[in-house]
Enzyme design. Structure first.
Site, PDB file in Angstrom:
ATOM      1  N   LYS A   1       0.823  -1.213   0.000  1.00 54.59           N
ATOM      2  CA  LYS A   1       0.000   0.000   0.000  1.00 54.59           C
ATOM      3  C   LYS A   1       0.855   1.260   0.000  1.00 54.59           C
ATOM      4  O   LYS A   1       0.482   2.262  -0.603  1.00 54.59           O
ATOM      5  CB  LYS A   1      -0.934   0.019   1.215  1.00 54.59           C
ATOM      6  CG  LYS A   1      -2.112  -0.923   1.067  1.00 54.59           C
ATOM      7  CD  LYS A   1      -3.154  -0.661   2.139  1.00 54.59           C
ATOM      8  CE  LYS A   1      -4.338  -1.598   1.971  1.00 54.59           C
ATOM      9  NZ  LYS A   1      -5.279  -1.533   3.084  1.00 54.59           N
TER      10      LYS A   1
ATOM     11  N   LYS B   1      -4.380  -9.647  -7.029  1.00 56.06           N
ATOM     12  CA  LYS B   1      -5.701  -9.894  -6.437  1.00 56.06           C
ATOM     13  C   LYS B   1      -6.703  -8.834  -6.880  1.00 56.06           C
ATOM     14  O   LYS B   1      -6.310  -7.702  -7.201  1.00 56.06           O
ATOM     15  CB  LYS B   1      -5.608  -9.996  -4.912  1.00 56.06           C
ATOM     16  CG  LYS B   1      -5.406  -8.711  -4.207  1.00 56.06           C
ATOM     17  CD  LYS B   1      -5.576  -8.853  -2.688  1.00 56.06           C
ATOM     18  CE  LYS B   1      -5.408  -7.443  -2.115  1.00 56.06           C
ATOM     19  NZ  LYS B   1      -5.503  -7.290  -0.731  1.00 56.06           N
TER      20      LYS B   1
ATOM     21  N   LYS C   1     -10.178  -2.996  -4.676  1.00 50.48           N
ATOM     22  CA  LYS C   1     -10.942  -1.758  -4.861  1.00 50.48           C
ATOM     23  C   LYS C   1     -10.084  -0.672  -5.469  1.00 50.48           C
ATOM     24  O   LYS C   1     -10.578   0.269  -6.066  1.00 50.48           O
ATOM     25  CB  LYS C   1     -11.404  -1.223  -3.499  1.00 50.48           C
ATOM     26  CG  LYS C   1     -12.475  -2.009  -2.824  1.00 50.48           C
ATOM     27  CD  LYS C   1     -12.703  -1.458  -1.405  1.00 50.48           C
ATOM     28  CE  LYS C   1     -13.287  -2.527  -0.510  1.00 50.48           C
ATOM     29  NZ  LYS C   1     -13.197  -2.235   0.906  1.00 50.48           N
TER      30      LYS C   1
HETATM   31  P1  TYM Z   1     -10.846  -5.105   3.231  1.00 52.55           P
HETATM   32  O1  TYM Z   1     -11.864  -4.034   3.346  1.00 52.55           O
HETATM   33  O2  TYM Z   1      -9.665  -4.901   2.346  1.00 52.55           O
HETATM   34  O3  TYM Z   1     -11.509  -6.440   2.777  1.00 52.55           O
HETATM   35  C1  TYM Z   1     -12.627  -6.996   3.455  1.00 52.55           C
HETATM   36  C2  TYM Z   1     -12.553  -8.510   3.399  1.00 52.55           C
HETATM   37  O4  TYM Z   1     -12.509  -8.937   2.037  1.00 52.55           O
HETATM   38  C3  TYM Z   1     -11.415  -9.825   1.850  1.00 52.55           C
HETATM   39  N1  TYM Z   1     -10.888  -9.638   0.490  1.00 52.55           N
HETATM   40  C4  TYM Z   1     -10.748 -10.620  -0.400  1.00 52.55           C
HETATM   41  N2  TYM Z   1     -11.025 -11.935  -0.340  1.00 52.55           N
HETATM   42  C5  TYM Z   1     -10.787 -12.676  -1.446  1.00 52.55           C
HETATM   43  N3  TYM Z   1     -10.284 -12.159  -2.593  1.00 52.55           N
HETATM   44  C6  TYM Z   1      -9.985 -10.844  -2.703  1.00 52.55           C
HETATM   45  N4  TYM Z   1      -9.513 -10.344  -3.841  1.00 52.55           N
HETATM   46  C7  TYM Z   1     -10.218 -10.013  -1.574  1.00 52.55           C
HETATM   47  N5  TYM Z   1     -10.050  -8.691  -1.337  1.00 52.55           N
HETATM   48  C8  TYM Z   1     -10.465  -8.483  -0.066  1.00 52.55           C
HETATM   49  C9  TYM Z   1     -10.393  -9.423   2.898  1.00 52.55           C
HETATM   50  O5  TYM Z   1      -9.528 -10.489   3.191  1.00 52.55           O
HETATM   51  C10 TYM Z   1     -11.290  -9.063   4.066  1.00 52.55           C
HETATM   52  O6  TYM Z   1     -11.612 -10.208   4.812  1.00 52.55           O
HETATM   53  N6  TYM Z   1      -7.910  -5.055   7.165  1.00 52.55           N
HETATM   54  C11 TYM Z   1      -9.204  -5.524   6.772  1.00 52.55           C
HETATM   55  C12 TYM Z   1     -10.354  -4.934   7.575  1.00 52.55           C
HETATM   56  C13 TYM Z   1     -10.253  -5.136   9.049  1.00 52.55           C
HETATM   57  C14 TYM Z   1     -10.395  -6.369   9.747  1.00 52.55           C
HETATM   58  C15 TYM Z   1     -10.254  -6.054  11.121  1.00 52.55           C
HETATM   59  C16 TYM Z   1     -10.601  -7.674   9.325  1.00 52.55           C
HETATM   60  C17 TYM Z   1     -10.042  -4.182   9.977  1.00 52.55           C
HETATM   61  N7  TYM Z   1     -10.054  -4.721  11.244  1.00 52.55           N
HETATM   62  C18 TYM Z   1     -10.311  -7.054  12.113  1.00 52.55           C
HETATM   63  C19 TYM Z   1     -10.684  -8.668  10.318  1.00 52.55           C
HETATM   64  C20 TYM Z   1     -10.534  -8.334  11.681  1.00 52.55           C
HETATM   65  C21 TYM Z   1      -9.366  -5.097   5.322  1.00 52.55           C
HETATM   66  O7  TYM Z   1      -8.649  -4.320   4.821  1.00 52.55           O
HETATM   67  O8  TYM Z   1     -10.393  -5.551   4.703  1.00 52.55           O
END
Ligand code: TYM
Length: 335
Positions: free
Chosen positions: A114, A197, A200
């Site tokens: 990032k 991957k 967004k």
């Molecule tokens: P975020 O918003 O990037 O993504 C949310 C969830 O979607 C999953 N994900 C994917 N799974 C499969 N293929 C993909 N291409 C893909 N892109 C995203 C992510 O693994 C996630 O589960 N850091 C986390 C948010 C967060 C969080 C937490 C998660 C903040 N605090 C505590 C668990 C526990 C995140 O950026 O999610």
């Protein structure tokens, strides 16, 4: 140590949710509600680790909330709230910042991705992002965290922080949280480049399917997805060296709730042009009801705000006694 099986997971309100978020995480969140006490958080504090326009952030917070509900998360049985409204997250994160080691954070690959080349210019918040994740999870002593594969390293750090806190203070206070990474689409890839991957933040919208896309757009994106010239193989093993083909088969398998092998058996020898039509039909059939329900929910923002307010109240009540105990353990005087 808590005996309840408690789930916590989060999603960032940084734009439209895409098929990766849905198949890798949110669909699983909905299924887990039957067996666990579930807390699902729209992580707006995490979102501002990178610049956000305030009005867009507010709108995205409502949109993401609507998509969680539209995907089957029950705001009464489970808790849905936005992170900034429960101050325990930020307070516990500070304590964890004093437990986590710089060496641990330096190993986080997502920070490197990032921050990119201009690392000196990344916010300090982006650097300690995974520490706030640990606080999110442990403020509720959550035992299980359902996520996509990309969050695995962050969850290992959460365990390190929990263990290190317990050791430092000679307590068995925080559980060592288990990641739940399951399904046929734990890592959905970019539709134009099967080695990256789905994300967004990719500039081209044709690299992903958004939960807000209409049927025509979904079909167009799938038709334009990159593949190789070979037909579908008879078994999933033969997809290993074919990232784009593997991705489309994985998406189909996840949407149809069958294995990759079952997809290959069904389409053995078929050309991708035909398979893509079947995949587009399936994706539209599965996603259109969600998109429709999201639109309906977004017509009534006050209702969404009410759900978030109620969820934050319930989350606050759960986190407060845990944070109070942590303060006690650490030695903060509560005069
Ligand atoms: P975020 O918003 O990037 O993504 C949310 C969830 O979607 C999953 N994900 C994917 N799974 C499969 N293929 C993909 N291409 C893909 N892109 C995203 C992510 O693994 C996630 O589960 N850091 C986390 C948010 C967060 C969080 C937490 C998660 C903040 N605090 C505590 C668990 C526990 C995140 O950026 O999610």
């Amino acid at each position: 140590m808590t005996a309840t099986k408690r789930i916590f997971s989060g999603v960032q309100p940084t734009g439209n949710l895409h098929l990766g978020n849905y198949l890798g995480a949110i669909r699983n969140w909905a299924h887990l509600q039957d067996d666990y006490e579930c807390i699902y958080c729209v992580v707006d504090l995490h979102a501002i680790t990178q610049p956000q326009d305030p009005a867009t952030l507010r709108a995205s917070t409502r949109e993401v909330t609507a998509s969680l509900i539209a995907s089957g998360i029950d705001p009464q049985g489970s808790i849905i709230f936005n992170q900034s409204q429960v101050t325990a997250h930020a307070e516990l994160a500070w304590i964890f910042n004093c437990v986590a080691k710089i060496g641990w954070l330096n190993r986080m690959t997502q920070f490197k991705d990032k921050a990119g080349k201009n690392r000196e210019n990344a916010s300090a918040g982006l650097y300690i992002y995974p520490v706030l994740m640990a606080a999110d999870i442990l403020a509720y002593k959550a035992t299980h965290v359902p996520v996509g594969e990309d969050q695995k390293q962050h969850l290992e750090l959460t365990r390190d922080i929990a263990g290190s806190f317990n050791d430092a203070y000679g307590v068995e206070f925080f559980p060592l949280t288990e990641p739940l990474i399951f399904g046929e689409a734990t890592r959905v890839m970019n539709l134009r480049d099967g080695t990256k991957k789905m994300s967004k933040s990719d500039e081209s919208d044709y690299t992903r399917i958004n939960l807000t896309d209409d049927a025509d757009l979904i079909a167009q994106k799938i038709r334009k997805a990159r593949t190789d010239p070979l037909p579908l193989p008879g078994s999933a093993r033969e997809l290993v060296e074919r990232p784009e083909a593997n991705n489309l088969v994985g998406i189909y398998a996840a949407l149809a709730d069958i294995s990759r092998d079952a997809v290959c058996a069904e389409y053995d020898g078929a050309q991708f042009s035909g398979f893509k039509n079947a995949l587009a039909d399936l994706a539209i059939a599965k996603l259109s009801p969600i998109t429709g329900e999201m639109r309906r929910l977004l017509d009534d923002p006050a209702h969404i705000d009410g759900i978030l307010r109620d969820g934050a109240g319930r989350a606050r009540a759960m986190a407060a006694p845990i944070l109070r105990e942590v303060q006690d353990i650490v030695g903060f005087l509560n005069p």
